[in-house]
Every structure is written in structure tokens, then in C-alpha cells.
Design a protein around this motif. Structure first.
Motif, PDB file in Angstrom:
ATOM      1  N   THR A 153      10.499  -9.579  -9.143  1.00  0.00           N
ATOM      2  CA  THR A 153      10.125  -8.257  -8.610  1.00  0.00           C
ATOM      3  C   THR A 153       9.397  -7.371  -9.613  1.00  0.00           C
ATOM      4  O   THR A 153       8.769  -6.385  -9.216  1.00  0.00           O
ATOM      5  N   LYS A 171      15.474  -0.227   5.942  1.00  0.00           N
ATOM      6  CA  LYS A 171      14.454  -0.771   5.053  1.00  0.00           C
ATOM      7  C   LYS A 171      14.748  -2.205   4.605  1.00  0.00           C
ATOM      8  O   LYS A 171      13.857  -2.893   4.123  1.00  0.00           O
ATOM      9  N   PRO A 173      15.626  -6.254   5.032  1.00  0.00           N
ATOM     10  CA  PRO A 173      15.178  -7.249   6.023  1.00  0.00           C
ATOM     11  C   PRO A 173      16.183  -7.406   7.161  1.00  0.00           C
ATOM     12  O   PRO A 173      17.372  -7.122   7.004  1.00  0.00           O
ATOM     13  N   ARG A 190      14.275  -9.287  -1.698  1.00  0.00           N
ATOM     14  CA  ARG A 190      13.397  -9.143  -0.532  1.00  0.00           C
ATOM     15  C   ARG A 190      13.201  -7.676  -0.144  1.00  0.00           C
ATOM     16  O   ARG A 190      12.150  -7.313   0.396  1.00  0.00           O
ATOM     17  N   THR A 191      14.174  -6.828  -0.453  1.00  0.00           N
ATOM     18  CA  THR A 191      13.988  -5.397  -0.223  1.00  0.00           C
ATOM     19  C   THR A 191      12.987  -4.828  -1.216  1.00  0.00           C
ATOM     20  O   THR A 191      12.128  -4.017  -0.857  1.00  0.00           O
ATOM     21  N   TRP A 193      10.569  -6.454  -2.520  1.00  0.00           N
ATOM     22  CA  TRP A 193       9.265  -6.941  -2.070  1.00  0.00           C
ATOM     23  C   TRP A 193       8.659  -6.032  -1.000  1.00  0.00           C
ATOM     24  O   TRP A 193       7.452  -6.028  -0.798  1.00  0.00           O
ATOM     25  N   ARG A 194       9.515  -5.272  -0.331  1.00  0.00           N
ATOM     26  CA  ARG A 194       9.031  -4.327   0.685  1.00  0.00           C
ATOM     27  C   ARG A 194       8.656  -2.978   0.074  1.00  0.00           C
ATOM     28  O   ARG A 194       8.474  -2.004   0.772  1.00  0.00           O
ATOM     29  N   HIS A 195       8.597  -2.935  -1.263  1.00  0.00           N
ATOM     30  CA  HIS A 195       8.227  -1.736  -2.019  1.00  0.00           C
ATOM     31  C   HIS A 195       9.271  -0.624  -1.899  1.00  0.00           C
ATOM     32  O   HIS A 195       8.941   0.555  -2.015  1.00  0.00           O
ATOM     33  N   VAL A 196      10.525  -1.003  -1.681  1.00  0.00           N
ATOM     34  CA  VAL A 196      11.634  -0.048  -1.700  1.00  0.00           C
ATOM     35  C   VAL A 196      12.170   0.020  -3.128  1.00  0.00           C
ATOM     36  O   VAL A 196      12.461  -1.024  -3.722  1.00  0.00           O
ATOM     37  N   ASN A 244       0.326  -8.494  -3.716  1.00  0.00           N
ATOM     38  CA  ASN A 244       0.332  -7.182  -4.367  1.00  0.00           C
ATOM     39  C   ASN A 244      -0.985  -6.915  -5.084  1.00  0.00           C
ATOM     40  O   ASN A 244      -1.485  -5.789  -5.075  1.00  0.00           O
TER      41      ASN A 244
END
Length: 390
Positions: A153, A171, A173, A190-191, A193-196, A244
């Protein structure tokens, strides 16, 4: 914040507390009672316990209890709890283990951090893993997990294994691959990866061998975690990093990209030049299909600029591949006995197959020479336009 302000913030921000439990009869009462001091918005997932857990939970008819018929793992229990929390209208869930290692009076730490952030964020309790009584295997496992989370990450944390967390329920998955302990690694990666944002907050921890019951199976669970990290690293290298990069490039003009991601990126001019040289070397090498994996892995290993190396490796874009192959075959020809003239032959993969040694030797020469040339040229260019970073 005062006690009443914390309680009000929990209510206003729609925060629930999720407690997964499996055979923790010695500590369950204490954990529940501690949480009840702050809120009764509690969801307990009884993951097929075979001790007196069911009887203990009967003492709390005013909280939500989900009883599972058989034990299917902590990850499965958390997933079920998250779905129930969303169903009850919660926006956030604080998860706390029922084995007594977490202190319910740290709940305000999460609430304050959430309010200070002013945005949806995933918070992980940062335990003092150097304190007396912490098992060495837990400290090692945490360092191992921290490293792979950073690799996957780009986020550096001091504790990625604590189960004391605050999750932004809308937010994270919706679907997951893992059901057991490794779930807590999968969800934060994976969170992210969602830009959180994923951040640590300081919490206390208690390891009492007389009370604590651990269901972590070192060999089996460590193997599952290692397999998960292998999958996540592969996805990171082949999809997340290129995604990205493309997204960042699209958001910027070429001039801004060069200024921010090249000239003002981390590292000296020499490091940037080596990064470009590495990317060009990999790009001209015959490892088709593995260029991204190799360039990112080597950039991390040698602490080079991953963005510059990745960009430089794209000298092997599809339109250039025939020219690269032809150049490699031509450069390798003098080192092969017999007829090796490729100028009068059709350029295709059958030609490469029949002249494989010639192609490999030529690729090594081409990659090395172009790497040296591009590295020197990059260093001279950066020294002219950005001399302060010599």
C-alpha cells in the motif's frame, strides 16, 4: 472530551461496537461491561462457542447477539457483524477482541481520532509490542505484517495486526477472499487500495496468560497469511501500482508530472538516474510479461524511485517490441557461429525461437548499453535542471 461528549459523538456519528467471540468465557463479561459504559450499540457474534459463552450472552438481552452454529473463523464473524451493523444503520464499527487484551476505555481514542480526521478513515490500535509480557512470536508477526502492508500500500504503520479497530462501513469492500485471521490483513490492504486513509492510534494492551485464550494456530495460520500476502503482492505489482500511476498521470499536465513526480520526487539525482537505468534495463530485457513485477520489486529492494523505474521500463511498449527484438538479434549475431543474418528473414517469434541464444545474448547487450546511456543522460539532465539535489 468529557464522558457525555464521547457518548454523544458515538450516537451522532452512528458508531457501533462489534465483538467477535469464540470460547472466551473468562473475559467476555468484563469486555461487554466495559463497552456498555460508553454505548449499548453492541453487536456480538458468537462464533460457535462450546463453553459458557451462550449463557453469558443471555445476561444481556438489550444488545444484538448473533449465534453461529459452528466456528468458521474470525474473518467470517467480522463479515457477518459488518453486514448486521450496516443493516442497523451504523456508519462505523469499532471492533474489540473478547479475550481481554483490549481495554474498552480506549474507545474514546478512536472516537476523538475520527472527529479529528474529519473524513472517513480506518483506524488501527497501535499496541506497545515492546512491553513486558508480549509474546515474541506476536512481535515478529507484527513486524512481518507491517512490512508487507507497506509494500502493498505504501503506508507505513507500527501495528497492522491489532484487532482493536474502527472501520468505515461504507468504504470497506463488500466481498472478501478469506474467512479466518488473515481476513484482518486483507481488509486493511484492500481498503487502502480504495484510497481510504489507514492510520494507527495508541491503545493499551494486556496479555494475561491466566485469562487469555488464543485461537491462532502458528503454522497453519501463518501459512494462510503468507499465501494471502503472495496474492496481494502480485495484485499490487501487476495492477495497483500501474493503476495508481496512470490515474496520477491523468490528473496532471505533463509539465506538472515532470516537476512533481520526477524533479521533486524523493531521492538524489544519482538515485533517480539509477532508477531510470534500472527501468530501461528491465524494459529491454527478454522477460516479457514480468517487466512490471521485476522493476517494482528491484526498485523496492534497492530503494530506488519506483515511479521513474516503472516509467522507464515502458520502453518496451507493444509498438516498439519488433524493433527491440530485431536489435537484440542483430547485436547477438557476432557471437553465434553459422548463418545468423536476420535481415533477410521474416521477423516473428519463430525466428526468435530458432535463434534463442543469439536473442538472449543480444538482449543482454542491448539492455546493458541502453541502461548505461539512459542513466548517464538522466543524471546530466537532472544536474542541469535540478542542481541542488546532487
Amino acid at each position: 472530551m468529557t464522558f457525555s461528549e464521547i457518548q454523544n459523538a458515538i450516537f451522532q456519528n452512528k458508531i457501533g461496537v462489534l465483538i467477535p467471540t469464540y470460547n472466551n468465557e473468562k473475559t467476555l463479561n468484563r469486555v461487554i461491561d466495559g463497552v456498555l459504559e460508553y454505548t449499548d450499540r453492541i453487536i456480538i457474534v458468537n462464533d460457535g462457542s462450546t463453553d459458557s459463552t451462550a449463557d453469558i450472552l443471555n445476561e444481556y438481552p438489550h444488545i444484538t447477539v448473533i449465534n453461529l452454529a459452528e466456528n468458521k473463523g474470525k474473518g467470517n464473524g467480522l463479515k457477518i457483524g459488518f453486514r448486521k451493523a450496516i443493516e442497523l444503520g451504523y456508519d462505523y464499527a469499532i471492533t474489540i477482541d473478547s479475550d481481554g487484551q483490549h481495554y474498552p476505555d480506549d474507545i474514546p481514542v478512536f472516537v476523538k481520532a475520527l472527529l479529528d480526521e474529519g473524513q472517513e478513515v480506518l483506524l488501527i490500535g497501535n499496541r506497545n509490542m515492546s512491553q513486558e509480557g508480549i509474546p515474541k512470536k506476536s512481535s515478529f508477526g507484527n513486524r512481518f505484517s507491517n512490512f508487507w502492508f507497506w509494500f502493498e500500500t505504501g503506508i507505513k504503520l507500527e501495528d497492522t495486526q491489532s484487532g482493536y479497530r474502527l472501520y468505515p462501513l461504507h468504504k470497506i469492500p463488500k466481498k472478501y477472499f478469506t474467512p479466518k485471521f488473515e481476513f484482518e490483513i486483507e481488509i486493511i490492504v484492500r481498503t487502502a487500495w480504495r484510497h481510504v486513509p489507514v492510520k494507527n492510534v495508541p491503545v493499551k494492551v494486556l496479555y494475561d496468560p491466566a485469562e487469555r485464550v488464543s485461537h491462532f494456530r502458528p503454522f497453519r495460520d501463518f501459512t494462510r497469511i503468507s499465501i494471502l500476502n503472495t496474492i496481494l503482492v502480485t495484485i499490487t505489482l501487476l495492477y495497483i501500482i500501474p493503476r495508481n500511476f496512470v490515474n496520477n498521470f491523468r490528473k496532471k499536465s505533463l509539465k506538472k508530472f515532470i516537476r512533481e513526480d520526477v524533479l521533486e520526487s524523493d531521492g538524489s539525482n544519482r538515485t533517480k538516474a539509477f532508477s531510470v537505468a534500472l527501468g530501461v534495463f528491465i524494459g529491454f530485457s527478454p522477460f516479457w510479461g514480468f517487466h512490471t513485477l521485476l522493476v517494482i520489486s528491484l526498485s523496492v529492494l534497492f530503494k530506488l524511485n519506483k515511479v521513474l523505474a516503472f516509467v522507464a521500463s515502458n520502453v518496451s511498449l507493444p509498438p516498439f517490441i519488433p524493433f527491440i527484438i530485431a536489435a537484440a538479434l542483430y547485436l547477438g549475431a557476432p557471437f553465434i557461429q553459422g548463418e545468423s543474418n536476420i535481415l533477410n528473414q521474416e521477423l516473428n517469434f519463430e525466428l526468435v525461437k530458432n535463434n534463442l541464444l543469439q536473442y538472449i545474448i543480444g538482449s543482454a547487450i542491448l539492455a546493458s548499453s541502453m541502461s548505461v546511456i539512459s542513466g548517464i543522460a538522466t543524471f546530466i539532465f537532472l544536474s542541469k535542471v535540478n542542481p541542488e539535489n546532487h
